[in-house]
Design a protein around this motif. Structure first.
Motif, PDB file in Angstrom:
ATOM      1  N   ASP A   1       0.828  -1.201   0.000  1.00  0.00           N
ATOM      2  CA  ASP A   1       0.000   0.000   0.000  1.00  0.00           C
ATOM      3  C   ASP A   1       0.863   1.251   0.000  1.00  0.00           C
ATOM      4  O   ASP A   1       0.579   2.221  -0.716  1.00  0.00           O
ATOM      5  N   VAL A   2       1.887   1.216   0.818  1.00  0.00           N
ATOM      6  CA  VAL A   2       2.754   2.386   0.927  1.00  0.00           C
ATOM      7  C   VAL A   2       3.400   2.683  -0.414  1.00  0.00           C
ATOM      8  O   VAL A   2       3.437   3.839  -0.857  1.00  0.00           O
ATOM      9  N   ARG A   3       3.875   1.631  -1.061  1.00  0.00           N
ATOM     10  CA  ARG A   3       4.489   1.849  -2.378  1.00  0.00           C
ATOM     11  C   ARG A   3       3.464   2.443  -3.345  1.00  0.00           C
ATOM     12  O   ARG A   3       3.743   3.384  -4.072  1.00  0.00           O
ATOM     13  N   ALA A   4       2.256   1.895  -3.305  1.00  0.00           N
ATOM     14  CA  ALA A   4       1.208   2.391  -4.204  1.00  0.00           C
ATOM     15  C   ALA A   4       0.883   3.845  -3.890  1.00  0.00           C
ATOM     16  O   ALA A   4       0.737   4.669  -4.797  1.00  0.00           O
ATOM     17  N   LEU A   5       0.789   4.143  -2.602  1.00  0.00           N
ATOM     18  CA  LEU A   5       0.442   5.513  -2.218  1.00  0.00           C
ATOM     19  C   LEU A   5       1.503   6.496  -2.678  1.00  0.00           C
ATOM     20  O   LEU A   5       1.196   7.572  -3.202  1.00  0.00           O
ATOM     21  N   ARG A   6       2.746   6.111  -2.522  1.00  0.00           N
ATOM     22  CA  ARG A   6       3.829   6.986  -2.978  1.00  0.00           C
ATOM     23  C   ARG A   6       3.716   7.231  -4.477  1.00  0.00           C
ATOM     24  O   ARG A   6       3.889   8.345  -4.974  1.00  0.00           O
ATOM     25  N   ARG A   7       3.414   6.150  -5.207  1.00  0.00           N
ATOM     26  CA  ARG A   7       3.301   6.281  -6.663  1.00  0.00           C
ATOM     27  C   ARG A   7       2.150   7.216  -7.017  1.00  0.00           C
ATOM     28  O   ARG A   7       2.263   8.095  -7.864  1.00  0.00           O
ATOM     29  N   ILE A   8       1.035   7.033  -6.331  1.00  0.00           N
ATOM     30  CA  ILE A   8      -0.146   7.846  -6.600  1.00  0.00           C
ATOM     31  C   ILE A   8       0.133   9.318  -6.324  1.00  0.00           C
ATOM     32  O   ILE A   8      -0.190  10.199  -7.118  1.00  0.00           O
ATOM     33  N   VAL A   9       0.758   9.551  -5.184  1.00  0.00           N
ATOM     34  CA  VAL A   9       1.079  10.924  -4.805  1.00  0.00           C
ATOM     35  C   VAL A   9       1.966  11.566  -5.863  1.00  0.00           C
ATOM     36  O   VAL A   9       1.719  12.690  -6.304  1.00  0.00           O
ATOM     37  N   ARG A  10       2.993  10.836  -6.256  1.00  0.00           N
ATOM     38  CA  ARG A  10       3.919  11.378  -7.245  1.00  0.00           C
ATOM     39  C   ARG A  10       3.164  11.730  -8.519  1.00  0.00           C
ATOM     40  O   ARG A  10       3.317  12.796  -9.101  1.00  0.00           O
ATOM     41  N   ARG A  11       2.298  10.811  -8.920  1.00  0.00           N
ATOM     42  CA  ARG A  11       1.566  11.012 -10.167  1.00  0.00           C
ATOM     43  C   ARG A  11       0.646  12.232 -10.070  1.00  0.00           C
ATOM     44  O   ARG A  11       0.532  13.017 -11.009  1.00  0.00           O
ATOM     45  N   LEU A  12      -0.013  12.371  -8.932  1.00  0.00           N
ATOM     46  CA  LEU A  12      -0.947  13.481  -8.786  1.00  0.00           C
ATOM     47  C   LEU A  12      -0.225  14.830  -8.731  1.00  0.00           C
ATOM     48  O   LEU A  12      -0.745  15.845  -9.203  1.00  0.00           O
ATOM     49  N   LEU A  13       0.960  14.808  -8.161  1.00  0.00           N
ATOM     50  CA  LEU A  13       1.673  16.075  -8.014  1.00  0.00           C
ATOM     51  C   LEU A  13       2.315  16.527  -9.313  1.00  0.00           C
ATOM     52  O   LEU A  13       2.667  17.696  -9.463  1.00  0.00           O
ATOM     53  N   THR A  14       2.466  15.630 -10.272  1.00  0.00           N
ATOM     54  CA  THR A  14       3.118  16.024 -11.521  1.00  0.00           C
ATOM     55  C   THR A  14       2.128  16.097 -12.666  1.00  0.00           C
ATOM     56  O   THR A  14       2.524  16.192 -13.813  1.00  0.00           O
TER      57      THR A  14
END
Lengths: 141, 141
Positions: B127-140
């Motif tokens: 989940d943590v890995r997924a959340l990090r990926r999601i956050v990165r994607r949303l911020l860019t």
DNA sequence: AAGCGAATGTTGACATGTCAACACGGGTCG
DNA sequence: CGACCCGTGTTGACATGTCAACATTCGCTT
């Protein structure tokens, strides 16, 4: 002297940043069309999901809000005829009024559209699945 | 008549709910210890990440805030000697003061601990890995 | 029944955020 | 140069949220 921002905090802070980055445009879209503020919309949606009426404390819990905040907001919304409050054994029940339903009918399509553009479309299907799982996990922990 | 809450909106609303559910206890923890409010902490952290000083408009952009909000908040924080403002060609630069650094040093460990308990520990590594990926994607995006 | 305690809401004072209007300071172009 | 325009920041009025104190009501105990 110089604190570093470590892993858990860093995860939280970036998550918060991303969340705010998504929220801002959605709020802008939603409030542009109707005369509802974002918290007001949250109340109406929650009320709607509860079937049109709900106890005030349940509403507060559902929203994760303080009683006071909800009370003040409901006072304003009552004045605008979005909802009513009725005394009930053990507390107060809040019910949607026609104006509230109408406001929902106006705002939900806008919200749907905005959320799709700013959230759904920014993610791929795998992300969406992961996000749903994360949300479910956080809400039940 | 009765609007339904559809997929994108529903994703957004549940995400918001989960976020608030995580935020509330973290904010409570962090504000309990220090005399910093959560927005004030955000400012200090952002400032710290920027190396101790930053242009006010950059800060606002980083935080995703309105200029006005930041201006008001900085006025209060300046009065409490957390930061200073200095005129610079083309705007204003904000800099951390000692009191601000001290407040950070006090708050960050609390934040780290709270974020771990309320966010990290509630998720598994995937989940943590997924959340990090999601956050990165949303911020860019 | 009487008293007590916990849960629920309300209220008013204050903190914080938002909005629209204004002020200032560089660029740029005539 | 001088007249704009735009980006930046501030201000004051108002909306909203927070906090602590207070009412009310229900359930529990005696």
């Amino acid at each position: 002297m110089s604190t570093r921002v470590e892993s858990a905090a860093e995860l939280w802070l970036t998550w918060k940043r991303a969340f705010e980055a998504v929220r801002a445009p959605i709020v802008a879209d939603v409030t542009a069309g109707s005369d509802l503020s974002e918290p007001e919309l949250s109340v109406l949606v929650t009320l709607f999901e509860a079937g049109g009426a709900a106890r005030q404390n349940v509403l507060a819990a559902e929203l994760g809000w303080d009683r006071t905040r909800l009370s003040h907001l409901l006072t304003r919304m009552e004045a605008r005829e979005y909802v009513t409050r009725g005394k009930v054994t053990g507390g107060v029940e809040v019910a949607l009024l026609t104006r509230g339903r109408d406001a929902l009918d106006t705002s939900i399509p806008t919200l749907e559209d905005s959320a799709r553009r700013h959230l759904l479309d920014a993610l791929d299907p795998e992300d969406v699945r992961a996000l749903r799982r994360i949300v479910r996990r956080l809400l039940t922990s």
